[in-house]
Design a protein around this motif. Structure first.
Motif, PDB file in Angstrom:
ATOM      1  N   ASN A 211     -26.059 -20.209 -28.597  1.00 44.53           N
ATOM      2  CA  ASN A 211     -26.600 -19.982 -27.284  1.00 44.53           C
ATOM      3  C   ASN A 211     -28.010 -20.182 -26.937  1.00 44.53           C
ATOM      4  O   ASN A 211     -28.417 -20.589 -25.909  1.00 44.53           O
ATOM      5  CB  ASN A 211     -26.640 -18.165 -27.168  1.00 44.53           C
ATOM      6  CG  ASN A 211     -26.890 -17.673 -25.681  1.00 44.53           C
ATOM      7  OD1 ASN A 211     -26.673 -18.667 -24.842  1.00 44.53           O
ATOM      8  ND2 ASN A 211     -27.158 -16.571 -25.706  1.00 44.53           N
ATOM      9  N   GLU A 212     -29.071 -20.761 -28.160  1.00 44.32           N
ATOM     10  CA  GLU A 212     -30.198 -21.147 -28.046  1.00 44.32           C
ATOM     11  C   GLU A 212     -30.231 -22.561 -27.249  1.00 44.32           C
ATOM     12  O   GLU A 212     -31.179 -22.724 -26.445  1.00 44.32           O
ATOM     13  CB  GLU A 212     -30.951 -21.099 -29.343  1.00 44.32           C
ATOM     14  CG  GLU A 212     -31.211 -19.714 -29.960  1.00 44.32           C
ATOM     15  CD  GLU A 212     -31.738 -20.025 -31.284  1.00 44.32           C
ATOM     16  OE1 GLU A 212     -32.040 -21.272 -31.473  1.00 44.32           O
ATOM     17  OE2 GLU A 212     -31.783 -19.204 -31.884  1.00 44.32           O
ATOM     18  N   GLN A 213     -29.039 -23.431 -27.198  1.00 43.58           N
ATOM     19  CA  GLN A 213     -29.076 -24.566 -26.679  1.00 43.58           C
ATOM     20  C   GLN A 213     -28.988 -24.338 -25.172  1.00 43.58           C
ATOM     21  O   GLN A 213     -29.494 -25.250 -24.383  1.00 43.58           O
ATOM     22  CB  GLN A 213     -27.939 -25.492 -27.029  1.00 43.58           C
ATOM     23  CG  GLN A 213     -28.176 -25.997 -28.538  1.00 43.58           C
ATOM     24  CD  GLN A 213     -26.953 -26.441 -28.986  1.00 43.58           C
ATOM     25  OE1 GLN A 213     -25.920 -26.545 -28.266  1.00 43.58           O
ATOM     26  NE2 GLN A 213     -26.934 -27.126 -30.319  1.00 43.58           N
ATOM     27  N   ASN A 214     -28.345 -23.325 -24.650  1.00 43.16           N
ATOM     28  CA  ASN A 214     -28.296 -22.963 -23.018  1.00 43.16           C
ATOM     29  C   ASN A 214     -29.515 -22.318 -22.518  1.00 43.16           C
ATOM     30  O   ASN A 214     -29.562 -22.233 -21.450  1.00 43.16           O
ATOM     31  CB  ASN A 214     -26.799 -22.275 -22.861  1.00 43.16           C
ATOM     32  CG  ASN A 214     -25.771 -23.180 -23.502  1.00 43.16           C
ATOM     33  OD1 ASN A 214     -25.656 -24.450 -23.235  1.00 43.16           O
ATOM     34  ND2 ASN A 214     -24.770 -22.392 -23.809  1.00 43.16           N
ATOM     35  N   GLU A 215     -30.426 -21.823 -23.192  1.00 43.55           N
ATOM     36  CA  GLU A 215     -31.638 -20.890 -22.813  1.00 43.55           C
ATOM     37  C   GLU A 215     -32.640 -22.052 -22.059  1.00 43.55           C
ATOM     38  O   GLU A 215     -32.879 -23.049 -22.702  1.00 43.55           O
ATOM     39  CB  GLU A 215     -32.148 -20.149 -23.609  1.00 43.55           C
ATOM     40  CG  GLU A 215     -31.200 -18.978 -24.193  1.00 43.55           C
ATOM     41  CD  GLU A 215     -31.818 -18.260 -25.369  1.00 43.55           C
ATOM     42  OE1 GLU A 215     -33.027 -18.147 -25.461  1.00 43.55           O
ATOM     43  OE2 GLU A 215     -31.049 -17.329 -25.993  1.00 43.55           O
ATOM     44  N   VAL A 216     -33.105 -21.272 -21.057  1.00 43.53           N
ATOM     45  CA  VAL A 216     -34.147 -22.041 -20.249  1.00 43.53           C
ATOM     46  C   VAL A 216     -35.738 -21.503 -20.733  1.00 43.53           C
ATOM     47  O   VAL A 216     -35.670 -20.292 -20.983  1.00 43.53           O
ATOM     48  CB  VAL A 216     -33.938 -21.998 -18.865  1.00 43.53           C
ATOM     49  CG1 VAL A 216     -35.243 -22.760 -18.072  1.00 43.53           C
ATOM     50  CG2 VAL A 216     -32.735 -22.421 -18.340  1.00 43.53           C
ATOM     51  N   SER A 217     -36.418 -22.327 -21.226  1.00 47.02           N
ATOM     52  CA  SER A 217     -37.906 -21.916 -21.446  1.00 47.02           C
ATOM     53  C   SER A 217     -38.472 -21.105 -20.370  1.00 47.02           C
ATOM     54  O   SER A 217     -38.293 -21.286 -19.117  1.00 47.02           O
ATOM     55  CB  SER A 217     -38.789 -23.066 -21.959  1.00 47.02           C
ATOM     56  OG  SER A 217     -39.043 -23.900 -20.998  1.00 47.02           O
ATOM     57  N   LYS A 218     -39.598 -20.369 -20.601  1.00 48.09           N
ATOM     58  CA  LYS A 218     -40.256 -19.777 -19.769  1.00 48.09           C
ATOM     59  C   LYS A 218     -41.191 -20.391 -18.652  1.00 48.09           C
ATOM     60  O   LYS A 218     -40.906 -20.297 -17.678  1.00 48.09           O
ATOM     61  CB  LYS A 218     -41.571 -18.654 -20.352  1.00 48.09           C
ATOM     62  CG  LYS A 218     -42.033 -17.804 -19.366  1.00 48.09           C
ATOM     63  CD  LYS A 218     -42.810 -16.821 -20.251  1.00 48.09           C
ATOM     64  CE  LYS A 218     -43.827 -16.007 -19.442  1.00 48.09           C
ATOM     65  NZ  LYS A 218     -44.616 -15.082 -20.052  1.00 48.09           N
ATOM     66  N   ALA A 219     -41.600 -21.726 -19.179  1.00 50.15           N
ATOM     67  CA  ALA A 219     -42.330 -22.555 -18.491  1.00 50.15           C
ATOM     68  C   ALA A 219     -41.322 -23.498 -17.470  1.00 50.15           C
ATOM     69  O   ALA A 219     -41.627 -23.566 -15.995  1.00 50.15           O
ATOM     70  CB  ALA A 219     -42.982 -23.780 -19.519  1.00 50.15           C
ATOM     71  N   ASP A 220     -40.187 -23.951 -17.926  1.00 49.50           N
ATOM     72  CA  ASP A 220     -39.055 -24.199 -17.013  1.00 49.50           C
ATOM     73  C   ASP A 220     -38.695 -23.401 -15.752  1.00 49.50           C
ATOM     74  O   ASP A 220     -38.499 -23.875 -14.662  1.00 49.50           O
ATOM     75  CB  ASP A 220     -37.846 -24.828 -17.630  1.00 49.50           C
ATOM     76  CG  ASP A 220     -38.154 -25.873 -18.638  1.00 49.50           C
ATOM     77  OD1 ASP A 220     -39.052 -26.744 -18.267  1.00 49.50           O
ATOM     78  OD2 ASP A 220     -37.217 -25.926 -19.606  1.00 49.50           O
ATOM     79  N   LEU A 221     -38.698 -22.183 -16.119  1.00 53.61           N
ATOM     80  CA  LEU A 221     -38.206 -21.021 -15.230  1.00 53.61           C
ATOM     81  C   LEU A 221     -39.446 -20.802 -13.982  1.00 53.61           C
ATOM     82  O   LEU A 221     -39.058 -20.933 -12.910  1.00 53.61           O
ATOM     83  CB  LEU A 221     -37.926 -19.906 -15.984  1.00 53.61           C
ATOM     84  CG  LEU A 221     -37.361 -18.675 -14.999  1.00 53.61           C
ATOM     85  CD1 LEU A 221     -36.115 -19.058 -14.566  1.00 53.61           C
ATOM     86  CD2 LEU A 221     -37.151 -17.417 -15.888  1.00 53.61           C
TER      87      LEU A 221
END
Length: 55
Positions: free
Chosen positions: A3-13
């Motif tokens: 699942n870690e590969q599909n998560e978006v970083s806070k900066a990207d969001l």
């Protein structure tokens, strides 16, 4: 974890336009009487257009 590969970083969001906080006054469309008078003073054609629109 897979699942870690599909998560978006806070900066990207936070860089997505829809997720940004509105800037105070940025969408303010109101203007003062003084500002309107200044426009008509510098642009006489604008007052003629306004007079024709109200007639």
């Amino acid at each position: 974890m897979q699942n870690e590969q599909n998560e978006v970083s806070k900066a990207d969001l936070q860089s997505v336009k829809l997720n940004k906080l509105p800037v105070a006054g940025a969408a303010d469309t109101e203007f003062s009487t003084e500002e309107a008078a200044e426009v008509f003073k510098h642009n006489p054609a604008a007052s003629e257009t306004a007079a024709n629109a109200s007639a």
